[in-house]
Design a protein around this motif. Structure first.
Motif, PDB file in Angstrom:
ATOM      1  N   MET A   1       0.845  -1.189   0.000  1.00  0.00           N
ATOM      2  CA  MET A   1       0.000   0.000   0.000  1.00  0.00           C
ATOM      3  C   MET A   1       0.883   1.241   0.000  1.00  0.00           C
ATOM      4  O   MET A   1       1.833   1.342   0.792  1.00  0.00           O
ATOM      5  N   VAL A   2       0.581   2.177  -0.856  1.00  0.00           N
ATOM      6  CA  VAL A   2       1.358   3.405  -0.973  1.00  0.00           C
ATOM      7  C   VAL A   2       0.909   4.405   0.077  1.00  0.00           C
ATOM      8  O   VAL A   2      -0.280   4.648   0.264  1.00  0.00           O
ATOM      9  N   LEU A   3       1.884   4.996   0.794  1.00  0.00           N
ATOM     10  CA  LEU A   3       1.601   6.027   1.784  1.00  0.00           C
ATOM     11  C   LEU A   3       2.326   7.303   1.377  1.00  0.00           C
ATOM     12  O   LEU A   3       3.501   7.269   1.011  1.00  0.00           O
ATOM     13  N   LEU A   4       1.635   8.416   1.427  1.00  0.00           N
ATOM     14  CA  LEU A   4       2.227   9.690   1.054  1.00  0.00           C
ATOM     15  C   LEU A   4       2.770  10.401   2.292  1.00  0.00           C
ATOM     16  O   LEU A   4       2.138  10.402   3.357  1.00  0.00           O
ATOM     17  N   ASN A   5       3.918  10.987   2.137  1.00  0.00           N
ATOM     18  CA  ASN A   5       4.541  11.743   3.217  1.00  0.00           C
ATOM     19  C   ASN A   5       3.722  12.999   3.499  1.00  0.00           C
ATOM     20  O   ASN A   5       3.377  13.757   2.587  1.00  0.00           O
ATOM     21  N   SER A   6       3.416  13.208   4.739  1.00  0.00           N
ATOM     22  CA  SER A   6       2.571  14.347   5.118  1.00  0.00           C
ATOM     23  C   SER A   6       3.231  15.691   4.868  1.00  0.00           C
ATOM     24  O   SER A   6       2.562  16.726   4.879  1.00  0.00           O
ATOM     25  N   THR A   7       4.553  15.683   4.666  1.00  0.00           N
ATOM     26  CA  THR A   7       5.256  16.957   4.411  1.00  0.00           C
ATOM     27  C   THR A   7       5.468  17.210   2.922  1.00  0.00           C
ATOM     28  O   THR A   7       6.108  18.201   2.555  1.00  0.00           O
ATOM     29  N   LEU A   8       4.892  16.340   2.084  1.00  0.00           N
ATOM     30  CA  LEU A   8       5.126  16.423   0.643  1.00  0.00           C
ATOM     31  C   LEU A   8       4.703  17.765   0.064  1.00  0.00           C
ATOM     32  O   LEU A   8       5.383  18.327  -0.800  1.00  0.00           O
ATOM     33  N   LEU A   9       3.595  18.291   0.537  1.00  0.00           N
ATOM     34  CA  LEU A   9       3.038  19.520  -0.045  1.00  0.00           C
ATOM     35  C   LEU A   9       3.131  20.718   0.893  1.00  0.00           C
ATOM     36  O   LEU A   9       2.536  21.762   0.608  1.00  0.00           O
ATOM     37  N   SER A  10       3.847  20.580   1.936  1.00  0.00           N
ATOM     38  CA  SER A  10       3.891  21.648   2.943  1.00  0.00           C
ATOM     39  C   SER A  10       4.560  22.924   2.449  1.00  0.00           C
ATOM     40  O   SER A  10       4.325  23.993   3.026  1.00  0.00           O
ATOM     41  N   HIS A  11       5.384  22.824   1.412  1.00  0.00           N
ATOM     42  CA  HIS A  11       6.089  24.001   0.918  1.00  0.00           C
ATOM     43  C   HIS A  11       5.523  24.517  -0.408  1.00  0.00           C
ATOM     44  O   HIS A  11       6.203  25.206  -1.146  1.00  0.00           O
ATOM     45  N   THR A  12       4.267  24.151  -0.708  1.00  0.00           N
ATOM     46  CA  THR A  12       3.651  24.590  -1.976  1.00  0.00           C
ATOM     47  C   THR A  12       2.306  25.252  -1.710  1.00  0.00           C
ATOM     48  O   THR A  12       1.275  24.801  -2.205  1.00  0.00           O
TER      49      THR A  12
ATOM     50  N   PHE B   1      -3.169  16.740   3.520  1.00  0.00           N
ATOM     51  CA  PHE B   1      -3.059  18.045   2.855  1.00  0.00           C
ATOM     52  C   PHE B   1      -2.811  19.129   3.899  1.00  0.00           C
ATOM     53  O   PHE B   1      -3.560  19.258   4.883  1.00  0.00           O
ATOM     54  N   PRO B   2      -1.769  19.937   3.703  1.00  0.00           N
ATOM     55  CA  PRO B   2      -1.451  20.997   4.665  1.00  0.00           C
ATOM     56  C   PRO B   2      -2.524  22.090   4.678  1.00  0.00           C
ATOM     57  O   PRO B   2      -3.191  22.347   3.678  1.00  0.00           O
ATOM     58  N   ARG B   3      -2.683  22.727   5.798  1.00  0.00           N
ATOM     59  CA  ARG B   3      -3.720  23.735   5.972  1.00  0.00           C
ATOM     60  C   ARG B   3      -3.481  24.987   5.134  1.00  0.00           C
ATOM     61  O   ARG B   3      -4.417  25.740   4.868  1.00  0.00           O
ATOM     62  N   ASN B   4      -2.232  25.193   4.741  1.00  0.00           N
ATOM     63  CA  ASN B   4      -1.943  26.395   3.954  1.00  0.00           C
ATOM     64  C   ASN B   4      -2.172  26.196   2.458  1.00  0.00           C
ATOM     65  O   ASN B   4      -1.956  27.100   1.674  1.00  0.00           O
ATOM     66  N   LEU B   5      -2.667  24.992   2.079  1.00  0.00           N
ATOM     67  CA  LEU B   5      -2.935  24.713   0.661  1.00  0.00           C
ATOM     68  C   LEU B   5      -4.359  25.170   0.338  1.00  0.00           C
ATOM     69  O   LEU B   5      -5.264  24.374   0.115  1.00  0.00           O
ATOM     70  N   THR B   6      -4.553  26.453   0.313  1.00  0.00           N
ATOM     71  CA  THR B   6      -5.903  27.005   0.218  1.00  0.00           C
ATOM     72  C   THR B   6      -6.259  27.544  -1.161  1.00  0.00           C
ATOM     73  O   THR B   6      -7.352  28.075  -1.331  1.00  0.00           O
TER      74      THR B   6
END
Length: 315
Positions: free
Chosen positions: A1-12, A33-38
């Motif tokens: 099963m593929v798991l995505l790193n929770s920090t993958l999108l933190s800088h976008t 999904f990070p909270r700043n991905l708005t």
């Protein structure tokens, strides 16, 4: 099963379009999904192994997301409010849903602003609830709740085994484009409403009957409403036809019997006159001639025994 790193999108934080298709995802953690991905507007989760809509994870995009693609995931059903909180989604793509069997009432109930939906290539779909595209709104001033259908503009429901289309599914008068090709439409009494609805002008001759056998291959637009019958109506029609056929048969038999009786009477095959009864009388000013049957009508004459009698009586 593929798991995505929770920090993958933190800088976008300015990301507007994200494609996570074909990654073999079975689930998406609510905090992925990070909270700043708005600012994310378009998201594709197509061709993964998701069995339900990850609405908790997607809730963070409730103000920004306008395009969502969930094609190719093994959903078996879409339950009520499957897209909770995604009120700004305008385009929803659900293609190649190979295991999808049913769509329940209010399944799309939170998609208040949806304009385009694509439901295509669903070989197992058995039913779609008449209120699948309905939402419940509340009027707090009057303390009432209203059931309303979402005003979709572009509706595609193609390449499925769906047999009928509920009349209350959508407000059809608001549609601008529609595609209902390659479904297994059963052209019975439940499809009569289509003939007199705005939908008929939109689909034209592209809505083809698969059932019943007598209408298979015909365009629904060219089928007369009186031919769109359900089981009980077909049975009644057959009974009426049988009754008329019976009356016709009785009439024919009675006519043939009458003709036969007339022929028998004319030929003397019924109520034959006794031998010796005179049937021919000729009068002249001086004589009266009384004779038996004419020779060519008398069977005895035909056998060589002529019994004709002739009497002359003077005045």
């Amino acid at each position: 099963m593929v798991l995505l790193n929770s920090t993958l999108l933190s800088h976008t934080p300015a990301l507007r379009k994200l494609d996570l298709s074909s990654l073999g995802l079975h689930t998406i953690h609510p905090s992925f999904f990070p909270r700043n991905l708005t600012f994310l507007e378009e998201l594709s989760l197509a061709h993964n192994h998701l069995t339900v809509v990850p609405s908790k994870a997607l809730f963070i995009f409730h103000d920004s997301l306008t395009h969502l693609d969930l094609s190719g995931n093994p959903f078996e059903s879409l339950g009520a409010y499957s897209f909770y909180g995604l009120s700004n989604v305008k385009t929803l793509i659900l293609e190649q849903m190979l295991k999808l069997e049913s769509i329940d009432a209010y399944a799309f109930g939170d998609l208040h602003h949806m304009e385009t939906i694509v439901l295509r290539y669903m070989p197992k779909i058995q039913s779609i609830h008449p209120k699948a595209f309905h939402e419940i709104t509340s009027d707090h001033k009057e303390m009432t709740r209203n059931d309303m259908a979402i005003r979709v503009e572009d509706f595609t429901f193609s390449f499925s085994i769906l047999t009928t289309l509920p009349e209350d599914l959508l407000p059809w008068e608001h549609l601008r484009q529609v595609s209902l090709v390659y479904n297994q439409w059963n052209c019975d009494c439940n499809m009569k409403w289509v003939k007199s609805s705005p939908l008929m002008d939109l689909v034209g001759v592209r809505m083809v009957c698969s059932q019943p056998p007598r209408l298979r291959g015909r365009h629904l637009k060219g089928v007369d409403e009186k031919d769109l019958l359900c089981g009980h109506e077909i049975a009644s029609s057959r009974k009426a036809f049988g009754f008329l056929a019976g009356l016709m048969a009785v009439g024919i038999v009675a006519s043939l019997g009458t003709v036969a009786l007339l022929v028998y009477w004319r030929r003397g095959w019924l109520c034959r006159r006794p031998a010796g009864v005179y049937t021919n009388i000729e009068r002249t000013p001086k004589t009266i001639t009384v004779a038996d049957e004419l020779p060519w009508d008398n069977p005895e004459f035909q056998s060589g025994n002529e019994n004709s009698q002739d009497y002359s009586v003077l005045d």
